[in-house]
Design an enzyme around this catalytic site. Structure first.
Site, PDB file in Angstrom:
ATOM      1  N   PHE A 144      42.066  33.158  44.225  1.00 25.83           N
ATOM      2  CA  PHE A 144      41.671  31.753  44.267  1.00 25.83           C
ATOM      3  C   PHE A 144      42.567  30.900  43.390  1.00 25.83           C
ATOM      4  O   PHE A 144      42.982  29.809  43.758  1.00 25.83           O
ATOM      5  CB  PHE A 144      40.214  31.646  43.791  1.00 25.83           C
ATOM      6  CG  PHE A 144      39.655  30.255  43.808  1.00 25.83           C
ATOM      7  CD1 PHE A 144      39.964  29.340  42.811  1.00 25.83           C
ATOM      8  CD2 PHE A 144      38.795  29.858  44.819  1.00 25.83           C
ATOM      9  CE1 PHE A 144      39.437  28.067  42.816  1.00 25.83           C
ATOM     10  CE2 PHE A 144      38.265  28.587  44.832  1.00 25.83           C
ATOM     11  CZ  PHE A 144      38.585  27.688  43.826  1.00 25.83           C
ATOM     12  N   GLY A 145      42.875  31.373  42.212  1.00 25.82           N
ATOM     13  CA  GLY A 145      43.649  30.608  41.242  1.00 25.82           C
ATOM     14  C   GLY A 145      43.408  31.147  39.849  1.00 25.82           C
ATOM     15  O   GLY A 145      43.094  32.323  39.671  1.00 25.82           O
ATOM     16  N   GLU A 146      43.524  30.274  38.852  1.00 26.99           N
ATOM     17  CA  GLU A 146      43.407  30.691  37.460  1.00 26.99           C
ATOM     18  C   GLU A 146      42.084  30.226  36.862  1.00 26.99           C
ATOM     19  O   GLU A 146      41.531  29.205  37.263  1.00 26.99           O
ATOM     20  CB  GLU A 146      44.578  30.119  36.653  1.00 26.99           C
ATOM     21  CG  GLU A 146      45.936  30.630  37.142  1.00 26.99           C
ATOM     22  CD  GLU A 146      47.094  29.862  36.537  1.00 26.99           C
ATOM     23  OE1 GLU A 146      46.915  28.658  36.257  1.00 26.99           O
ATOM     24  OE2 GLU A 146      48.162  30.457  36.351  1.00 26.99           O
ATOM     25  N   ASP A 183      31.471  40.007  49.022  1.00 26.56           N
ATOM     26  CA  ASP A 183      32.594  40.474  48.197  1.00 26.56           C
ATOM     27  C   ASP A 183      32.094  41.049  46.877  1.00 26.56           C
ATOM     28  O   ASP A 183      32.600  40.721  45.807  1.00 26.56           O
ATOM     29  CB  ASP A 183      33.580  39.334  47.952  1.00 26.56           C
ATOM     30  CG  ASP A 183      34.944  39.851  47.458  1.00 26.56           C
ATOM     31  OD1 ASP A 183      35.242  41.040  47.679  1.00 26.56           O
ATOM     32  OD2 ASP A 183      35.698  39.068  46.855  1.00 26.56           O
TER      33      ASP A 183
END
Length: 830
Positions: free
Chosen positions: A519-521, A633
């Site tokens: 997704f990102g940080e 998930d």
């Protein structure tokens, strides 16, 4: 008063004086349906149950709804089913009927195959069983514990001694007036020791009835177990082949919580009041000969907190103090009510009176030296036992200086008073209260309409950025986020200012970086108030992130549970898309589990607690929240651990919301992590609650072993993933070889074996063979439940010498892909 205010006031007044009846769904509180005795849908018992439920909910039973109670029985032994409903005494017949009819429909959803069922609502209770339950005065069953590791044969000396003991405890001459008695029967090794402990506010007759009822139920709930604890609302019954007297025991308890949360702005003050009052009650109980205390304290001008604590009489003062202090610190104080019961002591708090106040000498509500803070809007407390509590209360007095003041509780208070005076003493209070609720709803609609126009104008004037749906920029065929069409504009989350987030993270300083994913940080942030948060920043180059961003806001904004990470808000500004979460002090589970040094911080006791917490979090998603949510998930990297190593399920970017009657769905866009995916999902795109159950089973194997499912394991010339490796160990009777060596000898063999057994049930290839999360939680908490024999798991790795049937290339390829630990965003359609 402005013309607007005058108009609204007259509208509401007219509405209240003319409105008479409004039906609404009853408020669910709790249900109990242990699956120790179940039935099949084609059985005579189910046919009798349908007939019974039809009798209880029949519109023809008008006299029963007027009295608020009815019992009935259908069929003959062993398929006889008896049942009853009991409505709250202050309700009109139509509300009683509505609650019973709702409960009858609800019961086969919450307890589809169980014979012994009790459903609690604010307005009524529905109960049925293959046992006799035809008395409204039967004690309220809460929970039972009877480990299967120590049992006795029916014709043994121990059985004879147990019968003698139970006869003594339930005899007419027992010490019901004191509420406590212990006894011993027989000699070692067949000695049995037992006791009963009644709640300190109940009468001797209620105590006697509860003990007698519990004694009769032991033969059904725990027929051959040597160590037994039965919890009822009015009493506790214990016996064992060990000495249980004068010894504090805090194992084998249960935490119950009201489904309503305390409002966030009052949670800290409420928690302080609960703990302060509980600590005072603890000291008083420890110094009391009855080891009991109940007291109240002012929370707002019109709401009091009621608390009750108790120890068994045989504990010393110090043991009682220690027992109560231990469980009080684990109470769910974020809720408006809750209790924690263990064998040696119990504690409970509510915002409504749940004990017999006239039977206890309780201090007056505490008065602070300073006047109490102005009351704020808090959830209406739900009635406890033996109480008459208004469903809506007046919270404060307000002025009419501003139009929005009409929404404040003081205005509601005035309206209630006006209508009450008009109805006179013979008026129907329930109708008045319901009318007020409907009127407030109408008022809110008017308020929203007016302020929507004003807000839009203000945004145009100051150039504010409106909340927009996140749209995908490609033409890929996609699936809906939720069946109800929710979007980010309806999620109800708080939108943060981007500048505030930049300041909180020191402009996303690398030293504040907590981690990074697809997704990102994720960064740690601290606001000027000192509140710490986790800031999840969408990567501008992420191909999957926009959709997952909106999905996570829509889903998580609706969730409130101690085992789910809490979304505080989000930010949309330009290309920046940010989620703001509560800060969880420790990292994810995989950080500890798969590191040779860090895993030593997770002994078996902590891991067992983590397994239970994850199960409760998933159960909330599947069943106990107002939505049905499939996570899709579940993995160790998506389980966060707080400062006390309590698990919190996180990362809902892949989650899907199901409709009310939906049980499964299909997708062409398979997302998640191979190795944790259920076979039917990875191969065919079919997912359901049972898909999460499969992932949970894999996760349990990893927690027990400290090994990754994605690794390969050698056994008998065969290569296996962790699921297949566990199955082979189980088949050979060597399942304890799976246990993480870092435990040493510090683990419970029975508990670990049972957890492995449950996990194997979760990963069975056939979806229908897997238990649901409700059954899994019961299996984990009730050792007396007999577990089914597990069948071969999905994605089974065969040895080189085993016969392999013909399978399609797609299956072969996916079986190999299942060992990949990478996060998958999409695969080719099948």
């Amino acid at each position: 008063m402005s013309s607007w205010a005058s108009f609204i006031f007259l509208f509401i007044f007219s509405f209240l004086t003319s409105f008479r009846v409004f039906a609404q769904d009853p408020t669910y509180r709790y249900h109990s349906c242990p699956n120790t005795t179940i039935f099949s849908r084609d059985s005579a018992y189910f046919s009798n149950l349908q007939t019974l439920l039809s009798f209880l909910s029949s519109p023809d039973a008008s006299s029963s709804y007027s009295s608020g109670f009815r019992n009935d029985a259908v069929g003959t032994f062993p398929d006889r089913v008896t049942g009853l409903f009991d409505c709250r005494g202050d309700l009109p017949p139509e509300v009683c009927h509505n609650c019973v009819a709702f409960a009858v429909k609800d019961t086969l959803i919450r307890c589809p195959n169980e014979r012994d069922v009790t459903l609690f609502y604010d307005e009524c209770t529905l109960r049925y069983s293959n046992l006799v339950v035809t008395s409204a005065l039967d004690p309220t069953y809460v929970y039972h514990v009877c480990p299967s590791w120590a049992t006795f044969p029916r014709s043994s000396t121990y059985m004879t001694n147990l019968i003698t003991l139970l006869s003594t405890l339930s005899s007419p001459s027992a010490s019901y007036s004191t509420g406590f008695q212990n006894a011993t029967a027989g000699k070692h090794p067949d000695r049995v020791t037992g006791l009963f402990n009644c709640r300190g506010d109940v009468s001797p007759e209620v105590c006697r009835r509860c003990v007698s009822f519990a004694v009769n139920e032991t033969s059904t709930r725990c027929p051959i177990e040597k160590e037994v604890t039965l919890y009822y609302d009015q009493c506790t019954l214990r016996y064992s082949n060990r000495n249980i007297l004068s010894t504090s025991n805090t194992n084998g308890g249960i935490i119950l919580a009201n489904s309503q949360n305390m409002t966030s702005n009052e949670q800290a003050r409420f928690k302080d009041l609960v703990l302060t009052t509980m600590n005072q009650a603890t000291i008083a109980a420890a110094n009391s000969s009855k080891r009991f205390d109940a007291r109240s304290a002012n929370f707002t001008t019109l709401h009091s907190l009621y608390t009750l604590v108790q120890c068994t009489h045989d504990l010393t003062r110090q043991d009682c103090l220690s027992c109560l202090q231990q469980i009080i610190n684990q109470l769910p104080t974020e809720k408006i009510g809750g209790q924690f019961i263990v064998p040696s002591c119990s504690s409970r708090f509510e915002l409504c009176l749940f004990y017999n106040q006239s039977a206890v000498t309780t201090p007056q509500p505490q008065q602070n030296s300073a006047p109490p803070p102005p009351p704020t809007s808090i959830p209406s407390p739900r009635p406890g036992l033996n109480s008459r509590f208004p469903l809506i209360t007046c919270l404060s007095a307000v002025s009419f200086e501003k139009f929005k003041d009409l929404l404040k509780p003081g205005f509601i208070c005035i309206l209630i008073k006006i209508v009450s005076e008009n109805t006179g003493k013979g008026g129907n209070s329930s109708v008045i209260i319901i009318a007020v609720v409907v009127s407030i709803t109408a008022l809110l609609l008017l308020f929203v309409a007016v302020f929507s126009v004003r807000t839009k104008r203000r945004k145009k004037m100051i150039g504010a950025i409106p909340l927009l749906n996140v749209k995908r920029k490609d033409t890929e065929v996609t699936e809906p986020l939720a069946e109800n069409g929710d979007s980010i504009t309806t999620a109800g989350s708080l939108q943060f200012d981007f500048k505030a987030i930049v300041a909180a993270t020191n402009n996303f300083l690398p030293i504040n970086k907590l981690g990074q994913g697809g997704f990102g940080e994720v960064y740690k942030g601290t606001f000027p108030s000192g509140v710490q948060v986790a800031v999840k920043r969408l990567s501008k180059t992420s191909g999957q992130g926009e959709r997952e961003f909106e999905n996570e806001v829509v889903v998580v904004a609706k969730l409130q549970h101690r085992n789910l990470v809490r979304l505080l808000g989000y930010c949309l500004e330009g290309e920046e898309k940010i989620l703001v979460y509560e800060f969880v002090h420790n990292k994810s589970l995989d950080y500890f589990l798969f590191d040779t040094t860090m895993k030593r911080q997770l002994d078996w006791t902590r891991r067992y607690k983590i397994i239970g917490g994850i199960a409760r979090g998933i159960l909330y998603l599947h069943q106990d929240s107002r939505l049905t949510i499939i996570h899709r998930d579940l993995k160790a990297g998506n389980i966060l651990l707080d400062a006390d190593m309590n698990p919190k399920v996180a990362d809902f970017g892949m989650a899907r919301i199901f409709g009310m009657d939906q049980t499964e769905a299909n997708t062409r866009r398979v997302v998640g992590t191979y190795g944790y995916m259920a076979p039917e999902y990875a191969m065919y795109g079919q997912f359901s609650m049972k898909s999460d159950v499969y992932s949970f089973g894999v996760l349990v194997f990893e927690i027990i072993s400290g090994m990754k499912n994605s690794s390969l394991y050698q056994m008998d010339d065969s290569v296996s993933n962790l699921v297949t490796y566990t199955w082979r160990l189980w088949s050979n009777g060597s399942q304890l070889d799976l246990v993480d060596p870092s435990f040493g000898d510090n683990y419970q063999t029975h508990d670990i074996t049972r957890c492995i057994h449950i996990a194997l049930l979760c990963v069975q290839e056939d979806v229908d063979d897997r238990p649901n999360m409700s059954a899994i939680v019961q299996m984990l908490t009730t050792s007396s439940i007999v577990l089914a024999v597990p069948k071969q798991p999905g994605f089974f790795f065969r040895g080189r010498h085993e016969q392999v049937g013909e399978v399609g290339s797609s299956v072969d390829r996916l079986a190999l892909c299942s060992i990949d630990d990478a996060s998958i965003t999409s695969v080719a359609p099948r």
